[in-house]
Scaffold this motif. Sequence first.
Motif, PDB file in Angstrom:
ATOM      1  N   ARG A 199      -9.589  83.649 -74.044  1.00  0.00           N
ATOM      2  CA  ARG A 199     -10.469  84.087 -73.289  1.00  0.00           C
ATOM      3  C   ARG A 199     -10.778  83.569 -72.040  1.00  0.00           C
ATOM      4  O   ARG A 199      -9.985  82.608 -71.678  1.00  0.00           O
ATOM      5  CB  ARG A 199     -11.813  83.805 -74.145  1.00  0.00           C
ATOM      6  CG  ARG A 199     -12.060  84.637 -75.542  1.00  0.00           C
ATOM      7  CD  ARG A 199     -11.926  86.145 -75.556  1.00  0.00           C
ATOM      8  NE  ARG A 199     -11.802  86.803 -76.713  1.00  0.00           N
ATOM      9  CZ  ARG A 199     -11.677  88.099 -76.939  1.00  0.00           C
ATOM     10  NH1 ARG A 199     -11.398  88.925 -75.800  1.00  0.00           N
ATOM     11  NH2 ARG A 199     -11.488  88.842 -78.155  1.00  0.00           N
ATOM     12  N   ASP A 200     -11.725  84.172 -71.051  1.00  0.00           N
ATOM     13  CA  ASP A 200     -11.756  83.812 -69.714  1.00  0.00           C
ATOM     14  C   ASP A 200     -12.562  82.243 -69.649  1.00  0.00           C
ATOM     15  O   ASP A 200     -12.216  81.584 -68.484  1.00  0.00           O
ATOM     16  CB  ASP A 200     -12.582  84.727 -68.715  1.00  0.00           C
ATOM     17  CG  ASP A 200     -11.669  85.812 -68.432  1.00  0.00           C
ATOM     18  OD1 ASP A 200     -10.377  85.982 -68.885  1.00  0.00           O
ATOM     19  OD2 ASP A 200     -12.298  86.939 -68.104  1.00  0.00           O
ATOM     20  N   ASP A 201     -13.032  81.816 -70.599  1.00  0.00           N
ATOM     21  CA  ASP A 201     -13.732  80.650 -70.529  1.00  0.00           C
ATOM     22  C   ASP A 201     -12.910  79.405 -70.407  1.00  0.00           C
ATOM     23  O   ASP A 201     -13.310  78.281 -69.809  1.00  0.00           O
ATOM     24  CB  ASP A 201     -14.719  80.432 -71.558  1.00  0.00           C
ATOM     25  CG  ASP A 201     -14.160  80.619 -72.987  1.00  0.00           C
ATOM     26  OD1 ASP A 201     -12.959  81.017 -72.995  1.00  0.00           O
ATOM     27  OD2 ASP A 201     -14.645  80.396 -74.128  1.00  0.00           O
ATOM     28  N   ILE A 202     -11.599  79.673 -70.839  1.00  0.00           N
ATOM     29  CA  ILE A 202     -10.738  78.498 -70.836  1.00  0.00           C
ATOM     30  C   ILE A 202      -9.412  78.883 -70.059  1.00  0.00           C
ATOM     31  O   ILE A 202      -8.975  78.059 -69.009  1.00  0.00           O
ATOM     32  CB  ILE A 202     -10.118  78.118 -72.349  1.00  0.00           C
ATOM     33  CG1 ILE A 202     -11.310  77.551 -73.150  1.00  0.00           C
ATOM     34  CG2 ILE A 202      -9.112  76.906 -72.256  1.00  0.00           C
ATOM     35  CD1 ILE A 202     -10.951  77.200 -74.540  1.00  0.00           C
ATOM     36  N   TYR A 203      -9.029  80.003 -70.114  1.00  0.00           N
ATOM     37  CA  TYR A 203      -7.789  80.389 -69.431  1.00  0.00           C
ATOM     38  C   TYR A 203      -8.303  81.588 -68.392  1.00  0.00           C
ATOM     39  O   TYR A 203      -9.437  82.025 -68.104  1.00  0.00           O
ATOM     40  CB  TYR A 203      -7.147  81.127 -70.177  1.00  0.00           C
ATOM     41  CG  TYR A 203      -6.584  80.414 -71.580  1.00  0.00           C
ATOM     42  CD1 TYR A 203      -5.589  79.693 -71.463  1.00  0.00           C
ATOM     43  CD2 TYR A 203      -7.300  80.519 -72.788  1.00  0.00           C
ATOM     44  CE1 TYR A 203      -4.878  78.850 -72.529  1.00  0.00           C
ATOM     45  CE2 TYR A 203      -6.921  79.628 -73.890  1.00  0.00           C
ATOM     46  CZ  TYR A 203      -5.930  78.731 -73.490  1.00  0.00           C
ATOM     47  OH  TYR A 203      -5.355  78.143 -74.742  1.00  0.00           O
TER      48      TYR A 203
END
Length: 1193
Positions: free
Chosen positions: A498-502
């Motif tokens: 997901r965009d929260d880490i990557y």
Amino acid sequence: MQLKIMPKKKRLPAGRVALILFLCQMISALEVPLDPKLLEDLVQPPTITQQSPKDYIIDPRENIVIQCEAKGKPPPSFSWTRNGTHFDIDKDPLVTMKPGSGTLTINIMNEGKAETYEGVYQCTARNERGAAISNNIVVRPSRSPLWTKEKLEPITLRNGQSLVLPCRPPLGLPPPIIFWMDNSFQRLPQSERVSQGLNGDLYFSNVLPEDTREDYICYARFNHTQTIQQKQPISVKVISVDELNDTIAANLSDTEFYSAKPNRERPPTFLTPEGNTSNKEELRGNVLSLECIAEGLPTPVIYWIKEDGMLPTNRTFYRNFKKTLQIIQVSEADSGNYQCIAKNALGAIHHTISVTVKAAPYWILAPQNLVLSPGEDGTLICRANGNPKPRISWLSNGVPIEIAPNDPSRKIDGDTIIFSNVQERSSAVYQCNASNEYGYLLANAFVNVLAEPPRILTSANTLYQVIANRPALLDCAFFGSPLPTIEWFKGAKGSALRDDIYVLHENGTLEIPVAQKDSTGTYTCVARNKLGMAKNEVHLEIKDPTRIIKQPEYAVVQRGSTVSFECKVKHDHTLTLTITWLKDNGELPSDGRFTVDKDHLEVADVRDSDGGAYTCVANTTLDMVSASAVLSVVDVPNPPFDLELTDQLDKSVQLSWTPGDDNNSPIIEFIIEYEDAMHEAGLWHHQTKVSGMQTTAQLKLSPYVNYSFRVMAVNSLGRSLPSEPSEQYLTKAAEPDTNPTAVEGLGSEPDNLVITWKPLNGFESNGPGLQYKVSWRQKDGDDEWASVVVANVSKYIVSGTPTFVPYLIKVQALNDVGFAPEPAVVRGHSGEDLPMVAPGNVRVNVVNSTLAEVHWDPVPPKSIRGHLQGYRIYYWKAQEGSLKRNRRHIEKKILTFQDSKTHGMLPGLEPFSHYALNVRVVNGKGEGPASPDRVFNTPEGVPSAPSSLKIVNPTLDSLTLEWDPPSRPNGILTEYTLKYQPINSTHELGPLVDLKIPANKTRWTLKNLNFSTRYKFYFYAQTAAGSGSQITEEAVTTVDEGKLAMASRQVDIATQGWFIGLMCAVALLILILLIVCFIRRNKGGKYPVKEKEDAHADPEIQPMKEDDGTFGEYSDAEDHKPLKKGSRTPSDRTVKKEDSDDSLVDYGEGVNGQFNEDGSFIGQYSGKKEKEPAEGNESSEAPSPVNAMNSFV
């Protein structure tokens, strides 16, 4: 839906700036990715990749090559038009087309002319998806025509007139380059006065006689054909008005004589451009060149300004001695009025040039290729600008769009084509044409409608290696129509990332902003569209960063020394490390003085050029770190130079200089030295020091010196070499400033006075003719000063003086200019004579047996006749009744007592002796008469040791002693004392026996002694004053022969076996006891002698003291030491005579020792105290184990 690799819409944070380059490489291409496997399957409309320039000037001597290259799938076919009509290349045998290409080759080298093929050419590349066209290529052959023949008349004009030599080159294609030379092909010199204009003419603001020549030649160089054409030479003659007479002037025509104006100065006028204003038009992007050339006398200077604005700083340049103003990359903002100003001493004029910048069309947004899937929408935008504003027109597959086949999916809206719900038949190549009166732009952009399932173009199982704590970018290049969606997974069963880490980029790239060790693993990229799905695995490894754990350090070294830089690096062991050293961001010099060894860089024999920044660069395949250190090469300064003398006065001058290079170490001070070439040529003296910040010094000078100066610079490393000497400066002569020093007056004879002084050196003379005025008179008399002038000497002798009379003396320097200041008066004395009177009332007081005190009365001062130095005592030993008879043969001793002392002490006398003495007064000349002799006797003292001691005739129980009396009895001997004691096998001393022997004996026998026993003897003499020094000796009584005979009769027992065994057991037991004994003694145990001494405080066995003559314990350790005085006899058992003389040497300076007023020595008195050879002192050491072993043998 539009199908392309989309640019990323999210803004990268600052920490991701390093990713921009990589991402731009991924997103900049808007065409179908040129993956070889992909291109095998995908169709693509043609694209022009290479073409000849729009204005194509060819060399008529070579074949004509018109380029046209294109790509597409399937490969396109090519066709040409010439001058708007189809060009059938098959009908012209001179024209061929390159296979697989549209490039034309026209063979005109063998036949044909280039002019035949002059025209406008256009190439078309076509396949089933559309047709792309090239620019209109205008082909023209280059031309280099000759100058038209003309008759050039010689030009004659007066000095100072202006002149323009026209060039007017022939029109060529392209235009030629113009320059002026002479017959020797040497370029004519140009300056502010003479220069070439933009049109090629040669302008003279005013002529000079040196401008006269007959070979002013204008040359035109045509670069395209590499040819040079020349104009006929022009002859110019410059004459002055004075050379013309009326007859010659009347015969000159107007063309030969420019003007009748007189040769005088005049204000400027413009030769070009004419008038007060002019106009200039230039195209955007070109170089704007404005020119103003003026004539006048003196030569005018040109200035440029822009009205209502500033000249652009970074784009403005001045050429041709500021007569030409150039502005590069000109734009519409550069339009306006420019003013050139010509100015000289008589006035100024100006000319205004109105500049208008036009513009051929230029792109604002060129149309881009579109890859769409069926049913998607898209747009082609074509925006251009220019002055005047260009007209936009569209073509489809090379045909004006108005007459092209209709396509319901497109709509034209000015500079935009809008596509809606496209289908595969909508594929085509569109051309946008933007044109105005100054040119045109043509761009091809295709619309390619494709239906393709997802494809991942990144290689499978790609391994990415990233340094920890840095971003990791995992590539997933993809293609599909419609545009696929991308998802990433980690591991075999992981969920979508997901965009929260990557960070998921629209081009498919997965970004891990800060990669950690736990980021290592396998990642899967999945691409999906409605036509299918594709996936690919990649692998990520995280590596430790490369770090420099010890950086090179700043170094300051002296030239010629060696310097070393250290650079220790820690890196991931799975990566290959390379360490590179750089100097000033470049490679190290290829010099054997530079040595790189592991993590060290060493520079030997450092030079000035080695200074700079040294950088250690540690590289792996993934990262790079560096660290730098600066090397400063220092040395003593370079010598100063350019020495100059100013403000030259009689007694001062100012010296200035230019410092040399400080060699990276600041100059602390300057040392100034001078040379006197007149008096001491070649010898340099210190003048002064000044601060290192100064470059001038005010120097004080002395008269009559031929000065030269030199300067040395000093820094923390030392002193520079001297500078070159300054010019010489001779100061004027003056009278001396000083008088001679060290003036003295002493007589060498009783009737003279010797006056001496230290002469002045040449530097102090202050002028020529140096002399000395020597003056003297008696101190206590009324005489006038007597004087004499002498030269080149430092001594003058005054004769006929009274004996030892005080004088006043002065010595004054003078030279040819005058006298030195009045000199100081010095006291002196005429010569001394021997004293006339002897000291009287001499008295002697005997203090003890070695010391006497002498008193006397002083002599009258007048009888001394010189400087009193003291009194001298002569004394000697004398035999009673023979004082006068043997006086000459007696050795006398002398003591001197300084100044006016009237008593003194006589040390070092021999006891029991008869002495005589006398006293004399002493001055600088010598001794006076001796006083009458006084005699005295010294009392008895203790005797010296007996001269020798021998033990003779040893028997079983007796020993006989023989001796010689003391060499110095120091009185009447009363008796001898003999002490002796036995010594056992363990070196212990037995009881002491004391024996008195009459003084008249020299032999004594001791009886009733033990046989085979060692004895030690102590022997000394006595007088009434006490006991003298002792002498010692040892001896052994003989063995009992009867017992030896009895032992020999017991042979029968000794030969028995049982007896031999018993003796062996006893020997073994003794050996064991010996080993134990040695171990105890080596551990520091007390020796038997010491134990007995500690246990029995018997006064007979205690060490003998110097005052009571008692004896101490005997130690055989002395047998292994050198003999001491009175302690042991030499090997021949004779005792040497001891030296116990109490000589004056023991008191100070020998026979001439000095005494105080009370008769004691000047300095410390330390008399020698006779040491008694007490064996107790010598035997305080325990016997060594070696001696102990000897006692058992």
